[in-house]
Design a protein around this motif. Sequence first.
Motif, PDB file in Angstrom:
ATOM      1  N   GLY A 169       0.765  -1.240   0.000  1.00 35.49           N
ATOM      2  CA  GLY A 169       0.000   0.000   0.000  1.00 35.49           C
ATOM      3  C   GLY A 169       0.789   1.278   0.000  1.00 35.49           C
ATOM      4  O   GLY A 169       0.217   2.360   0.127  1.00 35.49           O
ATOM      5  N   LEU A 170       2.128   1.197  -0.153  1.00 35.68           N
ATOM      6  CA  LEU A 170       2.949   2.411  -0.151  1.00 35.68           C
ATOM      7  C   LEU A 170       3.033   3.005  -1.556  1.00 35.68           C
ATOM      8  O   LEU A 170       3.242   2.288  -2.541  1.00 35.68           O
ATOM      9  CB  LEU A 170       4.363   2.074   0.332  1.00 35.68           C
ATOM     10  CG  LEU A 170       5.375   3.230   0.315  1.00 35.68           C
ATOM     11  CD1 LEU A 170       5.008   4.280   1.361  1.00 35.68           C
ATOM     12  CD2 LEU A 170       6.791   2.706   0.551  1.00 35.68           C
ATOM     13  N   ALA A 171       2.880   4.317  -1.649  1.00 39.59           N
ATOM     14  CA  ALA A 171       3.121   5.046  -2.901  1.00 39.59           C
ATOM     15  C   ALA A 171       3.943   6.279  -2.575  1.00 39.59           C
ATOM     16  O   ALA A 171       3.693   6.942  -1.564  1.00 39.59           O
ATOM     17  CB  ALA A 171       1.812   5.446  -3.572  1.00 39.59           C
ATOM     18  N   GLN A 172       4.930   6.568  -3.412  1.00 42.07           N
ATOM     19  CA  GLN A 172       5.767   7.747  -3.207  1.00 42.07           C
ATOM     20  C   GLN A 172       5.693   8.659  -4.420  1.00 42.07           C
ATOM     21  O   GLN A 172       5.766   8.202  -5.563  1.00 42.07           O
ATOM     22  CB  GLN A 172       7.217   7.351  -2.941  1.00 42.07           C
ATOM     23  CG  GLN A 172       7.440   6.764  -1.563  1.00 42.07           C
ATOM     24  CD  GLN A 172       8.904   6.630  -1.200  1.00 42.07           C
ATOM     25  OE1 GLN A 172       9.652   5.912  -1.825  1.00 42.07           O
ATOM     26  NE2 GLN A 172       9.302   7.329  -0.150  1.00 42.07           N
ATOM     27  N   VAL A 173       5.542   9.953  -4.152  1.00 45.94           N
ATOM     28  CA  VAL A 173       5.563  10.979  -5.193  1.00 45.94           C
ATOM     29  C   VAL A 173       6.801  11.819  -4.956  1.00 45.94           C
ATOM     30  O   VAL A 173       6.914  12.494  -3.927  1.00 45.94           O
ATOM     31  CB  VAL A 173       4.296  11.857  -5.143  1.00 45.94           C
ATOM     32  CG1 VAL A 173       4.395  12.985  -6.172  1.00 45.94           C
ATOM     33  CG2 VAL A 173       3.054  11.012  -5.399  1.00 45.94           C
ATOM     34  N   VAL A 174       7.737  11.757  -5.888  1.00 44.38           N
ATOM     35  CA  VAL A 174       9.000  12.473  -5.745  1.00 44.38           C
ATOM     36  C   VAL A 174       9.056  13.570  -6.799  1.00 44.38           C
ATOM     37  O   VAL A 174       9.237  13.295  -7.991  1.00 44.38           O
ATOM     38  CB  VAL A 174      10.205  11.527  -5.899  1.00 44.38           C
ATOM     39  CG1 VAL A 174      11.503  12.291  -5.712  1.00 44.38           C
ATOM     40  CG2 VAL A 174      10.113  10.395  -4.887  1.00 44.38           C
ATOM     41  N   GLY A 175       8.875  14.821  -6.375  1.00 44.40           N
ATOM     42  CA  GLY A 175       8.927  15.939  -7.305  1.00 44.40           C
ATOM     43  C   GLY A 175       7.925  15.769  -8.437  1.00 44.40           C
ATOM     44  O   GLY A 175       6.775  15.398  -8.231  1.00 44.40           O
ATOM     45  N   GLN A 176       8.396  16.019  -9.640  1.00 43.98           N
ATOM     46  CA  GLN A 176       7.544  15.942 -10.829  1.00 43.98           C
ATOM     47  C   GLN A 176       7.987  14.784 -11.719  1.00 43.98           C
ATOM     48  O   GLN A 176       7.937  14.858 -12.940  1.00 43.98           O
ATOM     49  CB  GLN A 176       7.609  17.266 -11.583  1.00 43.98           C
ATOM     50  CG  GLN A 176       7.158  18.450 -10.742  1.00 43.98           C
ATOM     51  CD  GLN A 176       7.530  19.790 -11.345  1.00 43.98           C
ATOM     52  OE1 GLN A 176       7.977  19.874 -12.478  1.00 43.98           O
ATOM     53  NE2 GLN A 176       7.368  20.851 -10.569  1.00 43.98           N
ATOM     54  N   ALA A 177       8.412  13.681 -11.095  1.00 44.02           N
ATOM     55  CA  ALA A 177       8.973  12.551 -11.836  1.00 44.02           C
ATOM     56  C   ALA A 177       7.922  11.892 -12.728  1.00 44.02           C
ATOM     57  O   ALA A 177       6.882  11.441 -12.255  1.00 44.02           O
ATOM     58  CB  ALA A 177       9.540  11.528 -10.860  1.00 44.02           C
ATOM     59  N   THR A 178       8.219  11.857 -14.020  1.00 46.00           N
ATOM     60  CA  THR A 178       7.367  11.186 -14.994  1.00 46.00           C
ATOM     61  C   THR A 178       8.249  10.560 -16.068  1.00 46.00           C
ATOM     62  O   THR A 178       9.433  10.870 -16.167  1.00 46.00           O
ATOM     63  CB  THR A 178       6.396  12.172 -15.687  1.00 46.00           C
ATOM     64  OG1 THR A 178       7.159  13.220 -16.311  1.00 46.00           O
ATOM     65  CG2 THR A 178       5.413  12.779 -14.693  1.00 46.00           C
ATOM     66  N   PHE A 179       7.658   9.673 -16.868  1.00 44.39           N
ATOM     67  CA  PHE A 179       8.354   9.137 -18.031  1.00 44.39           C
ATOM     68  C   PHE A 179       8.057  10.070 -19.206  1.00 44.39           C
ATOM     69  O   PHE A 179       6.973  10.030 -19.795  1.00 44.39           O
ATOM     70  CB  PHE A 179       7.883   7.718 -18.342  1.00 44.39           C
ATOM     71  CG  PHE A 179       8.230   6.725 -17.262  1.00 44.39           C
ATOM     72  CD1 PHE A 179       9.535   6.276 -17.106  1.00 44.39           C
ATOM     73  CD2 PHE A 179       7.254   6.248 -16.395  1.00 44.39           C
ATOM     74  CE1 PHE A 179       9.863   5.368 -16.108  1.00 44.39           C
ATOM     75  CE2 PHE A 179       7.572   5.341 -15.398  1.00 44.39           C
ATOM     76  CZ  PHE A 179       8.879   4.906 -15.250  1.00 44.39           C
ATOM     77  N   GLY A 180       9.028  10.924 -19.544  1.00 43.69           N
ATOM     78  CA  GLY A 180       8.790  11.979 -20.518  1.00 43.69           C
ATOM     79  C   GLY A 180       8.420  11.506 -21.900  1.00 43.69           C
ATOM     80  O   GLY A 180       7.667  12.167 -22.619  1.00 43.69           O
ATOM     81  N   SER A 181       8.922  10.343 -22.318  1.00 41.92           N
ATOM     82  CA  SER A 181       8.652   9.862 -23.670  1.00 41.92           C
ATOM     83  C   SER A 181       7.298   9.175 -23.790  1.00 41.92           C
ATOM     84  O   SER A 181       6.813   8.931 -24.903  1.00 41.92           O
ATOM     85  CB  SER A 181       9.752   8.890 -24.117  1.00 41.92           C
ATOM     86  OG  SER A 181       9.786   7.756 -23.275  1.00 41.92           O
ATOM     87  N   LEU A 182       6.679   8.854 -22.653  1.00 42.33           N
ATOM     88  CA  LEU A 182       5.362   8.224 -22.662  1.00 42.33           C
ATOM     89  C   LEU A 182       4.277   9.287 -22.592  1.00 42.33           C
ATOM     90  O   LEU A 182       4.485  10.361 -22.037  1.00 42.33           O
ATOM     91  CB  LEU A 182       5.210   7.267 -21.483  1.00 42.33           C
ATOM     92  CG  LEU A 182       6.201   6.107 -21.384  1.00 42.33           C
ATOM     93  CD1 LEU A 182       5.868   5.232 -20.173  1.00 42.33           C
ATOM     94  CD2 LEU A 182       6.221   5.278 -22.658  1.00 42.33           C
ATOM     95  N   THR A 183       3.122   8.967 -23.121  1.00 46.71           N
ATOM     96  CA  THR A 183       1.996   9.888 -23.020  1.00 46.71           C
ATOM     97  C   THR A 183       1.483   9.914 -21.584  1.00 46.71           C
ATOM     98  O   THR A 183       1.845   9.076 -20.752  1.00 46.71           O
ATOM     99  CB  THR A 183       0.844   9.483 -23.943  1.00 46.71           C
ATOM    100  OG1 THR A 183       0.290   8.238 -23.475  1.00 46.71           O
ATOM    101  CG2 THR A 183       1.316   9.327 -25.387  1.00 46.71           C
ATOM    102  N   VAL A 184       0.611  10.876 -21.313  1.00 48.34           N
ATOM    103  CA  VAL A 184      -0.002  10.971 -19.989  1.00 48.34           C
ATOM    104  C   VAL A 184      -0.717   9.671 -19.641  1.00 48.34           C
ATOM    105  O   VAL A 184      -0.538   9.107 -18.552  1.00 48.34           O
ATOM    106  CB  VAL A 184      -0.990  12.152 -19.946  1.00 48.34           C
ATOM    107  CG1 VAL A 184      -1.859  12.098 -18.693  1.00 48.34           C
ATOM    108  CG2 VAL A 184      -0.228  13.480 -20.016  1.00 48.34           C
ATOM    109  N   ALA A 185      -1.532   9.168 -20.571  1.00 48.52           N
ATOM    110  CA  ALA A 185      -2.279   7.931 -20.319  1.00 48.52           C
ATOM    111  C   ALA A 185      -1.341   6.747 -20.130  1.00 48.52           C
ATOM    112  O   ALA A 185      -1.580   5.884 -19.271  1.00 48.52           O
ATOM    113  CB  ALA A 185      -3.254   7.660 -21.463  1.00 48.52           C
ATOM    114  N   GLU A 186      -0.265   6.691 -20.905  1.00 48.99           N
ATOM    115  CA  GLU A 186       0.691   5.590 -20.768  1.00 48.99           C
ATOM    116  C   GLU A 186       1.398   5.643 -19.419  1.00 48.99           C
ATOM    117  O   GLU A 186       1.644   4.599 -18.799  1.00 48.99           O
ATOM    118  CB  GLU A 186       1.703   5.637 -21.912  1.00 48.99           C
ATOM    119  CG  GLU A 186       1.127   5.212 -23.251  1.00 48.99           C
ATOM    120  CD  GLU A 186       2.052   5.510 -24.419  1.00 48.99           C
ATOM    121  OE1 GLU A 186       1.832   4.934 -25.503  1.00 48.99           O
ATOM    122  OE2 GLU A 186       2.988   6.339 -24.256  1.00 48.99           O
ATOM    123  N   ASN A 187       1.731   6.848 -18.945  1.00 47.37           N
ATOM    124  CA  ASN A 187       2.322   6.988 -17.614  1.00 47.37           C
ATOM    125  C   ASN A 187       1.403   6.383 -16.556  1.00 47.37           C
ATOM    126  O   ASN A 187       1.866   5.681 -15.647  1.00 47.37           O
ATOM    127  CB  ASN A 187       2.572   8.460 -17.298  1.00 47.37           C
ATOM    128  CG  ASN A 187       3.965   8.924 -17.630  1.00 47.37           C
ATOM    129  OD1 ASN A 187       4.891   8.772 -16.848  1.00 47.37           O
ATOM    130  ND2 ASN A 187       4.116   9.478 -18.827  1.00 47.37           N
TER     131      ASN A 187
END
Length: 240
Positions: free
Chosen positions: A77-95
């Motif tokens: 049940g752990l989730a971490q949000v670190v800054g604005q980390a995303t996969f830039g080459s993937l679309t929003v939906a793919e992320n």
Amino acid sequence: MLACEGVACSYGQVQVLFDAGLHVEQGEMVALLGPNGVGKSTLLKVIGGLLAPDAGSVSIQGVDVTRAPTRERIERGLAQVVGQATFGSLTVAENLRVHAYTIDDQAWAREAVDAALTVFPRLHARRDQPASTLSGGERQMLALAKAIVQSPRVLVVDEFSLGLAPVVVGGLLELVRRLNARGTAVLMVEQSVNVALALVDRAYFMEKGRIVACESAPELAAEPERVRALMLGGHAEVTA
């Protein structure tokens, strides 16, 4: 929901954390505050399983995960949000679909992605765009949307408001409140004391790798001079 006890941690020969401990109860929101470089992000790495502690323990929902891999912590049940980390080459939906990997039911996973996009109309409008084209605020929204997909029991957020406009931060704060209202326990590291105290129930202060104070947010809000001293590294030690 989350507890750290007596955590010591080093980078090579340099010890960064010294007997650090905190706890977050079910439905509670807690902040970890202090000057830059005191070990806050290091403690979050220990919680997430990215660093092994030299001593001490980490538990999630009462289960010791100190030596467990990161994946097991996520499954608990752990989730971490670190800054604005995303996969830039993937679309929003793919992320978002990538972060639904812990959901075995694929139909449910698709519903979770759609639900997350519904919360953020701006992301819904950009669902087919690469994440690299989003603004800073939109990337932070996407990072939190990924947490919605995972439906965490414990949400850990590092540098929540860094570089974002106040109006964007206000919207993100409301989302975290909504997640918390659904039962998610929240631990956040935040440089803005005002942002943190507007959101949390309690705050821990860290100095030189140690937890030096733990107090309720209303008490801290009434003592700005004490908060200033704690944030600048001067404290009267308090037992949590």
